[in-house]
Write an enzyme that holds these catalytic residues in place. Sequence first.
Site, mmCIF file in Angstrom:
data_model
loop_
_atom_site.group_PDB
_atom_site.id
_atom_site.type_symbol
_atom_site.label_atom_id
_atom_site.label_comp_id
_atom_site.label_asym_id
_atom_site.label_seq_id
_atom_site.Cartn_x
_atom_site.Cartn_y
_atom_site.Cartn_z
ATOM 1 N N TYR A 22 -2.887 50.407 -19.793
ATOM 2 C CA TYR A 22 -1.578 50.584 -20.086
ATOM 3 C C TYR A 22 -1.190 49.656 -21.113
ATOM 4 C CZ TYR A 22 3.383 50.293 -18.933
ATOM 5 O OH TYR A 22 4.682 50.152 -18.723
ATOM 6 N N LYS A 54 0.648 50.550 -24.843
ATOM 7 C CA LYS A 54 1.812 50.383 -25.062
ATOM 8 C C LYS A 54 1.986 49.809 -26.479
ATOM 9 C CE LYS A 54 4.399 51.821 -22.053
ATOM 10 N NZ LYS A 54 5.473 52.640 -22.459
ATOM 11 N N ILE A 76 4.851 66.237 -21.201
ATOM 12 C CA ILE A 76 5.013 65.719 -22.649
ATOM 13 C C ILE A 76 3.531 65.858 -23.160
ATOM 14 C CG2 ILE A 76 6.596 64.067 -22.476
ATOM 15 C CD1 ILE A 76 4.444 61.801 -22.009
ATOM 16 N N GLY A 86 10.728 61.933 -18.078
ATOM 17 C CA GLY A 86 10.451 61.066 -17.024
ATOM 18 C C GLY A 86 11.675 60.752 -16.096
ATOM 19 N N GLY A 107 11.667 59.314 -12.645
ATOM 20 C CA GLY A 107 11.156 58.105 -12.325
ATOM 21 C C GLY A 107 11.927 57.118 -12.116
ATOM 22 N N GLN A 108 11.327 55.733 -11.739
ATOM 23 C CA GLN A 108 12.060 54.682 -11.392
ATOM 24 C C GLN A 108 13.309 54.360 -12.350
ATOM 25 O OE1 GLN A 108 10.553 50.655 -11.701
ATOM 26 N NE2 GLN A 108 11.990 49.721 -10.234
ATOM 27 N N ARG A 155 6.514 67.060 -12.613
ATOM 28 C CA ARG A 155 6.252 67.905 -11.335
ATOM 29 C C ARG A 155 7.272 67.688 -10.141
ATOM 30 N NH1 ARG A 155 0.305 67.252 -10.879
ATOM 31 N NH2 ARG A 155 -0.448 68.023 -12.811
ATOM 32 N N ILE A 197 10.600 45.783 -13.236
ATOM 33 C CA ILE A 197 11.999 46.105 -12.888
ATOM 34 C C ILE A 197 12.363 46.297 -11.607
ATOM 35 C CG2 ILE A 197 13.925 47.836 -13.708
ATOM 36 C CD1 ILE A 197 12.971 46.375 -16.008
HETATM 37 N N1 SER Z 1 6.058 47.472 -14.148
HETATM 38 C C1 SER Z 1 4.876 47.603 -14.953
HETATM 39 C C2 SER Z 1 3.804 47.570 -14.428
HETATM 40 O O1 SER Z 1 3.701 46.732 -13.365
HETATM 41 C C3 SER Z 1 4.925 46.438 -16.212
HETATM 42 O O2 SER Z 1 5.509 47.314 -17.240
HETATM 43 O O3 SER Z 1 2.941 48.185 -14.750
#
Ligand code: SER
Length: 318
Positions: free
Chosen positions: A143, A147, A54, A8, A11-12, A36, A173
């Site tokens: 999500y 997690k 992955i 990844g 990504g950010q 990709r 973040i």
């Molecule tokens: N930044 C994430 C989200 O908004 C939180 O872990 O899904």
Amino acid sequence: MNRILVLGACGQIGSELTMELRKRYGNNSVVATGHRTKPSEKLHDSGPFEFADILDRESVERVITKHDVDTIYNMAAILSARGEQNPQLAFRVNVLGLYNMLELGREHNLERIMVPSSIAAFGPGTPKVNTPNETLMRPTTMYGVNKVTGELLGNYYFQKYGLDVRGVRYPGIISSGTLPGGGTTDYAVEIYYEALRKKSYTCYLREDTVLPLMYMPDAIEGIIKLAEADVSKLKRHCDYNINSMSLSVGELAASIKKFIPEFVCEYKPNFRQTIADSWPKSLDDSAAREEWGWQPKYSLEAMTKDMLTKLSRKLNKG
Ligand code: SER
């Protein structure tokens, strides 16, 4: 010497993490992989880059063998808002993808796997303020479910196979490099771009929505510090709370207004409000502070100043 693989990496978090790891351990010791997305020139030219998926275990295995990898940072994920639009994809990437990496870790005897968790692992029944490390975890997003599963799987692999899996629970973040995508906390980045571009922003959360947020340099320093910590000092593995700022959207907007007085923020909540309302407002991170020295550096004001400086430069160039 570590040979690190970042999954990844486009990504950010992955993109900035890769550059920092390259700075610390040497460019050739850190292999960046993307699925990709075309890597930025900086990422591509500063060290090894490979495409891998992955969900296709062999594609990652080839990279591990080719580069003699001993450590993985698994930053590949489908975040909360996108996960609600495609829960099946989220489950595959976040759970089956992680399972593949843990199995590769076990089979190849890897030294360490870093797997970030998230505030999304908590749910509406969790105490919202100063949320303890150990508490009720009944998330209501795909999500979040993924997690919690990841935390438990990582702890299981540690206890069953001695595979050294570690992770922090990241808040939202904020960063000036690669844009976040598909998260509930994306507003906290978008607001800076729009303040500079249009002097106005319409947020999809209410003004009084308080969430835990963190500036990227602290997020990166945190995960590297945990990776480097002496394992004998760690009482936990994949589930460390880390906390930095706890802010309402209104407070974030006000901090921007100090630098851009004409800035106006409006509020038009959508489905992401329900997700945000199910998450904590702040976390008790005493275990991370005591066991491996977690200590964030950035205040709201310092972050806003740095974000606006870096983004102005970026937007003027582009
Ligand atoms: N930044 C994430 C989200 O908004 C939180 O872990 O899904």
